[in-house]
Write a protein that holds these residues in place. Structure first.
Motif, PDB file in Angstrom:
ATOM      1  N   LEU A   1      16.382  42.041  -3.600  1.00 47.80           N
ATOM      2  CA  LEU A   1      17.144  43.263  -3.380  1.00 47.80           C
ATOM      3  C   LEU A   1      18.629  42.915  -3.434  1.00 47.80           C
ATOM      4  O   LEU A   1      19.084  41.980  -2.757  1.00 47.80           O
ATOM      5  N   GLU A   2      19.359  43.655  -4.236  1.00 53.02           N
ATOM      6  CA  GLU A   2      20.773  43.363  -4.448  1.00 53.02           C
ATOM      7  C   GLU A   2      21.560  43.374  -3.143  1.00 53.02           C
ATOM      8  O   GLU A   2      22.380  42.484  -2.899  1.00 53.02           O
ATOM      9  N   HIS A   3      21.302  44.343  -2.285  1.00 58.90           N
ATOM     10  CA  HIS A   3      22.092  44.432  -1.058  1.00 58.90           C
ATOM     11  C   HIS A   3      21.822  43.242  -0.131  1.00 58.90           C
ATOM     12  O   HIS A   3      22.719  42.799   0.585  1.00 58.90           O
ATOM     13  N   GLU A   4      20.612  42.672  -0.149  1.00 58.04           N
ATOM     14  CA  GLU A   4      20.325  41.491   0.660  1.00 58.04           C
ATOM     15  C   GLU A   4      21.051  40.267   0.099  1.00 58.04           C
ATOM     16  O   GLU A   4      21.579  39.444   0.861  1.00 58.04           O
ATOM     17  N   LEU A   5      21.101  40.156  -1.211  1.00 57.05           N
ATOM     18  CA  LEU A   5      21.801  39.040  -1.843  1.00 57.05           C
ATOM     19  C   LEU A   5      23.304  39.135  -1.584  1.00 57.05           C
ATOM     20  O   LEU A   5      23.956  38.124  -1.284  1.00 57.05           O
ATOM     21  N   GLU A   6      23.855  40.330  -1.658  1.00 57.52           N
ATOM     22  CA  GLU A   6      25.281  40.527  -1.383  1.00 57.52           C
ATOM     23  C   GLU A   6      25.606  40.190   0.068  1.00 57.52           C
ATOM     24  O   GLU A   6      26.629  39.563   0.349  1.00 57.52           O
ATOM     25  N   ALA A   7      24.739  40.579   1.004  1.00 61.20           N
ATOM     26  CA  ALA A   7      24.950  40.256   2.414  1.00 61.20           C
ATOM     27  C   ALA A   7      24.915  38.741   2.636  1.00 61.20           C
ATOM     28  O   ALA A   7      25.715  38.197   3.412  1.00 61.20           O
ATOM     29  N   TYR A   8      24.021  38.054   1.949  1.00 57.31           N
ATOM     30  CA  TYR A   8      23.941  36.603   2.040  1.00 57.31           C
ATOM     31  C   TYR A   8      25.242  35.963   1.538  1.00 57.31           C
ATOM     32  O   TYR A   8      25.789  35.060   2.180  1.00 57.31           O
ATOM     33  N   LEU A   9      25.749  36.423   0.409  1.00 54.75           N
ATOM     34  CA  LEU A   9      26.991  35.882  -0.137  1.00 54.75           C
ATOM     35  C   LEU A   9      28.167  36.106   0.810  1.00 54.75           C
ATOM     36  O   LEU A   9      28.990  35.211   1.021  1.00 54.75           O
ATOM     37  N   GLN A  10      28.234  37.278   1.416  1.00 55.17           N
ATOM     38  CA  GLN A  10      29.310  37.569   2.364  1.00 55.17           C
ATOM     39  C   GLN A  10      29.201  36.669   3.594  1.00 55.17           C
ATOM     40  O   GLN A  10      30.207  36.171   4.097  1.00 55.17           O
ATOM     41  N   GLU A  11      27.989  36.439   4.064  1.00 60.28           N
ATOM     42  CA  GLU A  11      27.766  35.557   5.210  1.00 60.28           C
ATOM     43  C   GLU A  11      28.209  34.136   4.884  1.00 60.28           C
ATOM     44  O   GLU A  11      28.838  33.467   5.699  1.00 60.28           O
TER      45      GLU A  11
END
Length: 74
Positions: free
Chosen positions: A58-68
């Motif tokens: 899921l794109e939003h989960e991957l984006e959250a991981y990158l931000q973290e």
């Protein structure tokens, strides 16, 4: 168990797209998911099954991981 209702804006990324966004190799992406690997990262988003031989993230989960990861490095 609760059912996940995908929104109309849910974007599923296949492995090639994940590799491209993260600038990692395919094997490193799978190493991040493997608890027996020295590269294992429990924070890395788990893929979802799309079919018998297909997975995606899921794109939003991957984006959250990158931000973290960015916050942790600063």
């Amino acid at each position: 168990m609760t059912a996940v209702t995908p929104s109309l804006n849910t974007i599923i990324l296949r492995c090639k797209e994940v590799v491209s966004r993260l600038k990692l190799s395919r094997s490193t992406v799978y190493d991040k998911l493997d608890p027996n690997s020295p590269r294992y990262d429990p924070r890395f988003p788990k893929p979802i099954r799309l079919g018998p031989k297909a997975i995606g993230w899921l794109e939003h989960e991957l984006e959250a991981y990158l931000q973290e990861c960015q916050r942790a490095c600063r």
